[in-house]
Scaffold this active site. Structure first.
Site, PDB file in Angstrom:
ATOM      1  NE  ARG A  55      -2.357   1.187   3.636  1.00 19.09           N
ATOM      2  CZ  ARG A  55      -1.966   2.305   4.280  1.00 19.09           C
ATOM      3  NH1 ARG A  55      -2.034   3.490   3.695  1.00 19.09           N
ATOM      4  NH2 ARG A  55      -1.499   2.222   5.516  1.00 19.09           N
ATOM      5  CE1 TYR A 107     -13.138  11.985 -18.296  1.00 17.19           C
ATOM      6  CE2 TYR A 107     -12.184  12.052 -16.089  1.00 17.19           C
ATOM      7  CZ  TYR A 107     -13.037  11.469 -17.002  1.00 17.19           C
ATOM      8  OH  TYR A 107     -13.773  10.367 -16.650  1.00 17.19           O
ATOM      9  CG  ASP A 179      -3.815  15.013 -18.491  1.00 16.35           C
ATOM     10  OD1 ASP A 179      -3.173  14.111 -19.070  1.00 16.35           O
ATOM     11  OD2 ASP A 179      -5.010  14.873 -18.149  1.00 16.35           O
ATOM     12  CE  LYS A 204      -8.764   7.647 -20.692  1.00 20.31           C
ATOM     13  NZ  LYS A 204      -8.591   7.815 -19.244  1.00 20.31           N
TER      14      LYS A 204
END
Length: 387
Positions: A55, A107, A179, A204
Protein backbone atom coordinates in the site's frame (compact mmCIF):
# COMPACT_ATOMS: atom_id res chain seq x y z
CA UNK A 1 21.28 -0.47 -14.86
CA UNK A 2 23.00 1.78 -17.45
CA UNK A 3 21.40 4.98 -18.68
CA UNK A 4 20.08 4.71 -22.24
CA UNK A 5 19.51 7.67 -24.54
CA UNK A 6 17.00 6.10 -26.93
CA UNK A 7 13.36 6.23 -25.90
CA UNK A 8 12.55 2.80 -27.34
CA UNK A 9 15.47 1.31 -25.41
CA UNK A 10 14.28 2.96 -22.21
CA UNK A 11 10.77 1.62 -22.78
CA UNK A 12 12.16 -1.91 -22.86
CA UNK A 13 14.96 -1.82 -20.30
CA UNK A 14 14.53 1.08 -17.83
CA UNK A 15 13.67 -0.08 -14.33
CA UNK A 16 14.13 -3.76 -15.10
CA UNK A 17 16.33 -5.90 -12.81
CA UNK A 18 19.84 -6.99 -13.63
CA UNK A 19 18.88 -10.62 -13.10
CA UNK A 20 18.20 -13.68 -15.22
CA UNK A 21 14.67 -12.49 -16.06
CA UNK A 22 13.94 -9.95 -18.85
CA UNK A 23 11.35 -8.16 -16.71
CA UNK A 24 10.52 -7.69 -13.06
CA UNK A 25 8.34 -10.52 -11.68
CA UNK A 26 4.97 -9.84 -10.10
CA UNK A 27 5.42 -9.62 -6.35
CA UNK A 28 1.84 -10.54 -5.46
CA UNK A 29 2.25 -9.89 -1.76
CA UNK A 30 1.03 -7.24 0.62
CA UNK A 31 4.12 -7.32 2.82
CA UNK A 32 7.79 -8.27 3.00
CA UNK A 33 9.67 -9.92 5.85
CA UNK A 34 13.07 -8.98 7.29
CA UNK A 35 15.97 -10.87 8.81
CA UNK A 36 16.33 -8.46 11.70
CA UNK A 37 15.28 -5.07 13.04
CA UNK A 38 18.25 -3.30 11.49
CA UNK A 39 17.27 -4.46 8.01
CA UNK A 40 13.68 -3.38 8.65
CA UNK A 41 14.79 0.03 9.95
CA UNK A 42 17.08 0.59 6.96
CA UNK A 43 14.24 -0.19 4.56
CA UNK A 44 11.77 2.09 6.36
CA UNK A 45 14.33 4.93 6.35
CA UNK A 46 15.12 4.45 2.66
CA UNK A 47 18.73 3.44 3.28
CA UNK A 48 18.06 0.00 1.86
CA UNK A 49 16.12 -0.63 -1.37
CA UNK A 50 13.41 -3.23 -1.56
CA UNK A 51 9.88 -4.03 -0.54
CA UNK A 52 8.13 -3.15 2.70
CA UNK A 53 4.36 -2.79 2.33
CA UNK A 54 2.52 -2.70 -0.99
CA UNK A 55 0.00 0.00 0.00
CA UNK A 56 2.97 2.33 0.49
CA UNK A 57 4.17 1.57 -3.05
CA UNK A 58 7.17 -0.26 -1.58
CA UNK A 59 6.86 -3.32 -3.77
CA UNK A 60 9.54 -4.23 -6.36
CA UNK A 61 6.99 -4.60 -9.17
CA UNK A 62 5.61 -1.12 -8.53
CA UNK A 63 9.06 0.38 -8.02
CA UNK A 64 10.29 -1.06 -11.33
CA UNK A 65 7.29 0.46 -13.14
CA UNK A 66 7.94 3.85 -11.57
CA UNK A 67 11.60 3.78 -12.59
CA UNK A 68 10.50 3.13 -16.17
CA UNK A 69 7.88 5.92 -16.08
CA UNK A 70 10.45 8.41 -14.79
CA UNK A 71 12.90 7.44 -17.52
CA UNK A 72 10.32 7.90 -20.27
CA UNK A 73 9.44 11.46 -19.18
CA UNK A 74 13.05 12.43 -18.32
CA UNK A 75 11.97 12.87 -14.70
CA UNK A 76 13.85 12.32 -11.47
CA UNK A 77 11.15 10.04 -10.05
CA UNK A 78 7.59 8.84 -10.59
CA UNK A 79 4.57 7.72 -8.61
CA UNK A 80 2.00 5.29 -9.97
CA UNK A 81 -1.67 5.34 -8.99
CA UNK A 82 -4.80 3.25 -9.27
CA UNK A 83 -6.21 5.71 -11.85
CA UNK A 84 -5.58 9.07 -13.46
CA UNK A 85 -8.17 10.67 -11.19
CA UNK A 86 -6.35 9.24 -8.15
CA UNK A 87 -3.17 10.92 -9.40
CA UNK A 88 -4.97 14.23 -9.90
CA UNK A 89 -6.62 14.07 -6.48
CA UNK A 90 -3.29 13.56 -4.70
CA UNK A 91 -1.72 16.33 -6.81
CA UNK A 92 -4.43 18.87 -5.97
CA UNK A 93 -4.51 17.95 -2.29
CA UNK A 94 -0.74 18.39 -1.94
CA UNK A 95 0.11 21.32 -4.24
CA UNK A 96 -3.25 22.94 -4.92
CA UNK A 97 -4.40 23.96 -1.42
CA UNK A 98 -4.01 27.68 -2.23
CA UNK A 99 -5.95 27.30 -5.44
CA UNK A 100 -5.82 25.55 -8.82
CA UNK A 101 -5.94 27.27 -12.20
CA UNK A 102 -6.96 25.29 -15.25
CA UNK A 103 -6.34 26.48 -18.80
CA UNK A 104 -8.62 25.42 -21.61
CA UNK A 105 -10.67 22.26 -21.64
CA UNK A 106 -9.94 19.48 -19.19
CA UNK A 107 -11.53 16.10 -18.67
CA UNK A 108 -15.08 16.28 -17.35
CA UNK A 109 -14.21 14.29 -14.23
CA UNK A 110 -11.42 16.75 -13.48
CA UNK A 111 -13.84 19.66 -13.74
CA UNK A 112 -16.27 17.93 -11.37
CA UNK A 113 -13.48 17.37 -8.83
CA UNK A 114 -12.22 20.95 -9.05
CA UNK A 115 -15.52 22.79 -9.37
CA UNK A 116 -17.83 20.77 -7.13
CA UNK A 117 -15.83 18.72 -4.64
CA UNK A 118 -12.55 20.41 -3.73
CA UNK A 119 -14.16 23.80 -2.98
CA UNK A 120 -16.06 22.08 -0.14
CA UNK A 121 -12.61 21.49 1.38
CA UNK A 122 -11.66 25.13 0.94
CA UNK A 123 -9.58 24.70 -2.24
CA UNK A 124 -10.32 27.55 -4.67
CA UNK A 125 -10.76 26.87 -8.38
CA UNK A 126 -9.92 29.32 -11.18
CA UNK A 127 -11.00 28.02 -14.62
CA UNK A 128 -9.67 29.94 -17.62
CA UNK A 129 -10.49 29.16 -21.22
CA UNK A 130 -7.79 28.97 -23.83
CA UNK A 131 -8.56 32.41 -25.23
CA UNK A 132 -8.33 33.85 -21.70
CA UNK A 133 -4.60 33.23 -21.42
CA UNK A 134 -4.08 36.99 -21.06
CA UNK A 135 -5.85 36.72 -17.66
CA UNK A 136 -3.38 34.19 -16.29
CA UNK A 137 -1.07 36.64 -14.52
CA UNK A 138 -3.88 38.60 -12.87
CA UNK A 139 -5.35 35.29 -11.70
CA UNK A 140 -2.02 34.19 -10.23
CA UNK A 141 -1.90 37.43 -8.25
CA UNK A 142 -4.99 36.18 -6.38
CA UNK A 143 -2.88 33.46 -4.77
CA UNK A 144 -3.26 30.07 -6.53
CA UNK A 145 0.01 28.15 -6.70
CA UNK A 146 -0.81 25.42 -9.20
CA UNK A 147 -1.62 25.63 -12.91
CA UNK A 148 -3.04 22.45 -14.43
CA UNK A 149 -3.56 21.99 -18.14
CA UNK A 150 -3.91 19.42 -20.87
CA UNK A 151 -2.11 19.85 -24.17
CA UNK A 152 -3.55 18.77 -26.52
CA UNK A 153 -6.88 19.20 -24.75
CA UNK A 154 -9.94 17.00 -24.54
CA UNK A 155 -11.91 17.24 -26.81
CA UNK A 156 -10.86 20.18 -29.01
CA UNK A 157 -7.11 19.29 -29.16
CA UNK A 158 -6.11 22.84 -28.23
CA UNK A 159 -2.33 23.19 -27.89
CA UNK A 160 -0.67 25.37 -25.22
CA UNK A 161 2.86 26.75 -25.13
CA UNK A 162 4.29 24.80 -22.19
CA UNK A 163 7.54 26.77 -21.96
CA UNK A 164 5.80 30.16 -21.98
CA UNK A 165 3.21 29.16 -19.38
CA UNK A 166 5.88 27.58 -17.17
CA UNK A 167 7.83 30.85 -17.22
CA UNK A 168 4.74 32.80 -16.12
CA UNK A 169 3.97 30.28 -13.37
CA UNK A 170 7.50 30.35 -11.99
CA UNK A 171 7.60 34.15 -12.03
CA UNK A 172 4.66 34.08 -9.61
CA UNK A 173 6.01 31.23 -7.47
CA UNK A 174 3.51 28.72 -8.86
CA UNK A 175 3.91 25.22 -10.28
CA UNK A 176 2.84 23.98 -13.70
CA UNK A 177 1.46 20.43 -13.99
CA UNK A 178 0.75 19.11 -17.49
CA UNK A 179 -1.61 16.26 -18.30
CA UNK A 180 0.34 14.51 -21.07
CA UNK A 181 -2.21 11.74 -21.62
CA UNK A 182 -3.17 12.63 -25.20
CA UNK A 183 0.40 13.18 -26.38
CA UNK A 184 2.32 10.49 -24.46
CA UNK A 185 6.07 10.76 -23.74
CA UNK A 186 6.74 9.71 -27.34
CA UNK A 187 5.19 12.86 -28.77
CA UNK A 188 5.88 15.38 -26.00
CA UNK A 189 8.00 15.71 -22.86
CA UNK A 190 6.69 18.60 -20.75
CA UNK A 191 9.43 18.43 -18.10
CA UNK A 192 12.04 19.28 -20.74
CA UNK A 193 9.90 22.28 -21.73
CA UNK A 194 9.78 23.68 -18.19
CA UNK A 195 6.78 21.99 -16.57
CA UNK A 196 7.22 20.95 -12.93
CA UNK A 197 5.09 17.79 -12.97
CA UNK A 198 3.65 15.52 -15.63
CA UNK A 199 0.46 13.54 -15.13
CA UNK A 200 -0.92 10.60 -17.12
CA UNK A 201 -4.10 8.65 -17.17
CA UNK A 202 -2.10 5.49 -17.83
CA UNK A 203 -5.37 3.75 -18.64
CA UNK A 204 -5.06 5.34 -22.08
CA UNK A 205 -1.95 5.30 -24.31
CA UNK A 206 0.53 4.11 -21.70
CA UNK A 207 -1.60 1.02 -21.08
CA UNK A 208 -2.68 0.93 -24.69
CA UNK A 209 -4.81 -2.23 -24.66
CA UNK A 210 -7.96 -1.23 -22.74
CA UNK A 211 -7.18 -3.83 -20.07
CA UNK A 212 -5.92 -1.82 -17.11
CA UNK A 213 -6.73 1.26 -15.05
CA UNK A 214 -3.84 3.34 -13.68
CA UNK A 215 -2.36 6.82 -13.34
CA UNK A 216 1.06 8.39 -12.98
CA UNK A 217 2.83 11.54 -11.83
CA UNK A 218 6.44 12.26 -12.79
CA UNK A 219 8.78 15.01 -11.62
CA UNK A 220 11.35 15.99 -8.98
CA UNK A 221 11.45 13.88 -5.81
CA UNK A 222 10.94 16.97 -3.66
CA UNK A 223 7.59 17.68 -5.34
CA UNK A 224 6.51 14.05 -5.33
CA UNK A 225 7.16 13.50 -1.61
CA UNK A 226 4.06 15.37 -0.36
CA UNK A 227 2.00 13.74 -3.12
CA UNK A 228 3.19 10.33 -1.97
CA UNK A 229 1.93 11.09 1.54
CA UNK A 230 -1.57 11.61 0.14
CA UNK A 231 -1.25 8.50 -2.03
CA UNK A 232 -0.46 6.39 1.03
CA UNK A 233 -3.30 7.84 3.08
CA UNK A 234 -5.87 7.61 0.28
CA UNK A 235 -4.81 4.06 -0.55
CA UNK A 236 -4.47 4.74 -4.27
CA UNK A 237 -1.41 2.64 -5.11
CA UNK A 238 -2.00 0.24 -8.03
CA UNK A 239 -1.93 -3.50 -7.47
CA UNK A 240 1.34 -5.24 -8.40
CA UNK A 241 -0.53 -7.15 -11.12
CA UNK A 242 -1.64 -3.84 -12.68
CA UNK A 243 1.87 -2.40 -12.37
CA UNK A 244 3.30 -5.41 -14.19
CA UNK A 245 0.67 -5.17 -16.92
CA UNK A 246 1.42 -1.48 -17.41
CA UNK A 247 5.17 -2.12 -17.57
CA UNK A 248 4.47 -4.74 -20.25
CA UNK A 249 2.55 -2.16 -22.29
CA UNK A 250 5.26 0.46 -21.98
CA UNK A 251 7.73 -1.83 -23.71
CA UNK A 252 5.84 -1.34 -26.99
CA UNK A 253 4.86 2.29 -26.42
CA UNK A 254 7.03 3.90 -29.10
CA UNK A 255 6.02 1.60 -31.93
CA UNK A 256 2.34 1.86 -30.95
CA UNK A 257 2.34 5.66 -30.75
CA UNK A 258 4.07 6.01 -34.11
CA UNK A 259 1.33 3.91 -35.68
CA UNK A 260 -1.37 5.93 -33.88
CA UNK A 261 0.24 9.11 -35.23
CA UNK A 262 0.39 7.85 -38.80
CA UNK A 263 -3.13 6.46 -38.79
CA UNK A 264 -4.72 9.55 -37.27
CA UNK A 265 -2.95 11.79 -39.79
CA UNK A 266 -4.38 9.79 -42.70
CA UNK A 267 -7.85 9.75 -41.18
CA UNK A 268 -7.77 13.49 -40.48
CA UNK A 269 -6.67 14.32 -44.02
CA UNK A 270 -9.43 12.15 -45.49
CA UNK A 271 -12.15 13.64 -43.27
CA UNK A 272 -10.98 17.18 -44.01
CA UNK A 273 -12.03 16.59 -47.63
CA UNK A 274 -15.48 15.18 -46.83
CA UNK A 275 -18.39 17.57 -47.49
CA UNK A 276 -20.43 16.37 -44.50
CA UNK A 277 -17.60 17.00 -42.04
CA UNK A 278 -17.79 20.69 -41.21
CA UNK A 279 -14.57 20.81 -39.17
CA UNK A 280 -11.59 18.59 -38.35
CA UNK A 281 -9.51 19.37 -35.28
CA UNK A 282 -6.13 17.64 -35.43
CA UNK A 283 -2.75 19.24 -34.64
CA UNK A 284 -1.15 17.55 -37.64
CA UNK A 285 -3.27 19.47 -40.14
CA UNK A 286 -1.87 22.74 -41.47
CA UNK A 287 -5.37 24.22 -41.08
CA UNK A 288 -5.35 23.52 -37.33
CA UNK A 289 -5.04 26.78 -35.32
CA UNK A 290 -2.19 25.44 -33.16
CA UNK A 291 -0.31 23.58 -35.89
CA UNK A 292 2.87 25.68 -35.78
CA UNK A 293 3.13 25.44 -31.99
CA UNK A 294 2.46 21.70 -32.12
CA UNK A 295 5.28 21.27 -34.65
CA UNK A 296 7.60 23.18 -32.32
CA UNK A 297 6.93 21.33 -29.05
CA UNK A 298 5.69 17.93 -30.20
CA UNK A 299 7.44 15.08 -31.99
CA UNK A 300 4.18 13.65 -33.34
CA UNK A 301 0.54 14.68 -33.26
CA UNK A 302 -1.16 11.75 -31.56
CA UNK A 303 -4.02 9.42 -32.28
CA UNK A 304 -6.91 11.68 -31.22
CA UNK A 305 -8.97 13.88 -33.52
CA UNK A 306 -12.29 15.63 -33.16
CA UNK A 307 -14.74 16.46 -35.93
CA UNK A 308 -18.07 18.20 -36.29
CA UNK A 309 -20.69 16.41 -38.36
CA UNK A 310 -23.61 18.16 -40.01
CA UNK A 311 -25.51 20.84 -38.13
CA UNK A 312 -26.95 19.11 -35.06
CA UNK A 313 -26.46 16.55 -32.36
CA UNK A 314 -28.84 14.27 -34.25
CA UNK A 315 -26.56 14.39 -37.30
CA UNK A 316 -23.59 13.40 -35.16
CA UNK A 317 -25.51 10.61 -33.42
CA UNK A 318 -26.68 9.20 -36.75
CA UNK A 319 -23.08 9.12 -37.93
CA UNK A 320 -21.80 7.49 -34.73
CA UNK A 321 -24.51 4.83 -34.75
CA UNK A 322 -23.68 3.82 -38.32
CA UNK A 323 -20.01 3.14 -37.65
CA UNK A 324 -19.02 -0.53 -37.73
CA UNK A 325 -15.26 -0.64 -37.11
CA UNK A 326 -15.11 2.26 -34.64
CA UNK A 327 -16.60 1.06 -31.35
CA UNK A 328 -18.92 3.36 -29.40
CA UNK A 329 -17.30 3.38 -25.95
CA UNK A 330 -15.68 5.58 -23.31
CA UNK A 331 -11.93 6.05 -22.95
CA UNK A 332 -9.25 6.20 -25.65
CA UNK A 333 -5.73 5.18 -26.55
CA UNK A 334 -6.27 1.46 -27.09
CA UNK A 335 -5.31 -0.65 -30.08
CA UNK A 336 -8.96 -0.55 -31.19
CA UNK A 337 -10.54 2.58 -32.66
CA UNK A 338 -13.22 4.24 -30.54
CA UNK A 339 -15.78 6.98 -31.03
CA UNK A 340 -17.67 9.16 -28.56
CA UNK A 341 -19.79 12.30 -28.54
CA UNK A 342 -18.64 14.66 -25.76
CA UNK A 343 -22.33 15.63 -25.39
CA UNK A 344 -23.32 12.12 -24.33
CA UNK A 345 -20.25 10.95 -22.44
CA UNK A 346 -17.11 12.88 -21.47
CA UNK A 347 -18.91 16.20 -20.95
CA UNK A 348 -22.41 14.88 -20.30
CA UNK A 349 -22.54 16.33 -16.78
CA UNK A 350 -21.62 19.80 -18.03
CA UNK A 351 -24.54 22.16 -18.63
CA UNK A 352 -25.45 23.15 -22.18
CA UNK A 353 -24.51 26.78 -21.60
CA UNK A 354 -21.05 25.85 -20.33
CA UNK A 355 -20.49 23.44 -23.23
CA UNK A 356 -21.44 26.23 -25.63
CA UNK A 357 -19.08 28.64 -23.86
CA UNK A 358 -16.28 26.13 -24.30
CA UNK A 359 -17.10 25.47 -27.94
CA UNK A 360 -18.17 21.87 -27.33
CA UNK A 361 -21.01 21.57 -29.81
CA UNK A 362 -23.71 18.92 -29.86
CA UNK A 363 -22.46 17.80 -33.28
CA UNK A 364 -18.90 17.25 -32.06
CA UNK A 365 -17.50 13.72 -32.33
CA UNK A 366 -14.20 12.51 -30.84
CA UNK A 367 -12.27 9.74 -32.57
CA UNK A 368 -9.55 7.63 -30.99
CA UNK A 369 -7.71 6.15 -33.96
CA UNK A 370 -6.39 2.70 -33.14
CA UNK A 371 -3.88 0.44 -34.83
CA UNK A 372 -6.09 -0.90 -37.60
CA UNK A 373 -5.20 -0.23 -41.23
CA UNK A 374 -6.08 3.44 -41.88
CA UNK A 375 -7.71 2.51 -45.21
CA UNK A 376 -10.23 0.32 -43.37
CA UNK A 377 -10.96 3.06 -40.85
CA UNK A 378 -11.48 5.64 -43.59
CA UNK A 379 -13.83 3.29 -45.44
CA UNK A 380 -15.87 2.82 -42.26
CA UNK A 381 -16.08 6.58 -41.68
CA UNK A 382 -17.10 7.24 -45.26
CA UNK A 383 -19.88 4.65 -45.22
CA UNK A 384 -21.22 6.12 -41.98
CA UNK A 385 -21.28 9.58 -43.58
CA UNK A 386 -22.98 8.38 -46.77
CA UNK A 387 -26.62 9.21 -47.47
Amino acid sequence: MPTFKGLSTRCVHAGEPETDTPQTPIYATTLFTFQDTQQLSDTVAGRRPGGLYTRFGLNPTIQALEAKLAALEEGEAALSFSSGMAAESALFMSHGRQGVITLGDVYGGTLTLLADQLPTLGIPFFPLLGHELDRLEETLVQGPKLIFLETPTNPALEVFDIAAIAAIAHHHGALLAVDNTFASPVNQQPLLLGADLVMHSATKYLGGHSDLTAGALIGPRALLEPINAWRKSLGSVPAPETASLLARSLRTLVIRIRQHNAGAQQVAEALAKHPKVTRVLYPGLESFPGHDLAKHQMHGFGGMLTITVGDSGEDATRFVDRLKLFALAPSLGGVESLVTQPLTLTHHAMGAAERERRGIGDNMVRLSVGLEDPEDLIEDLQQALAD
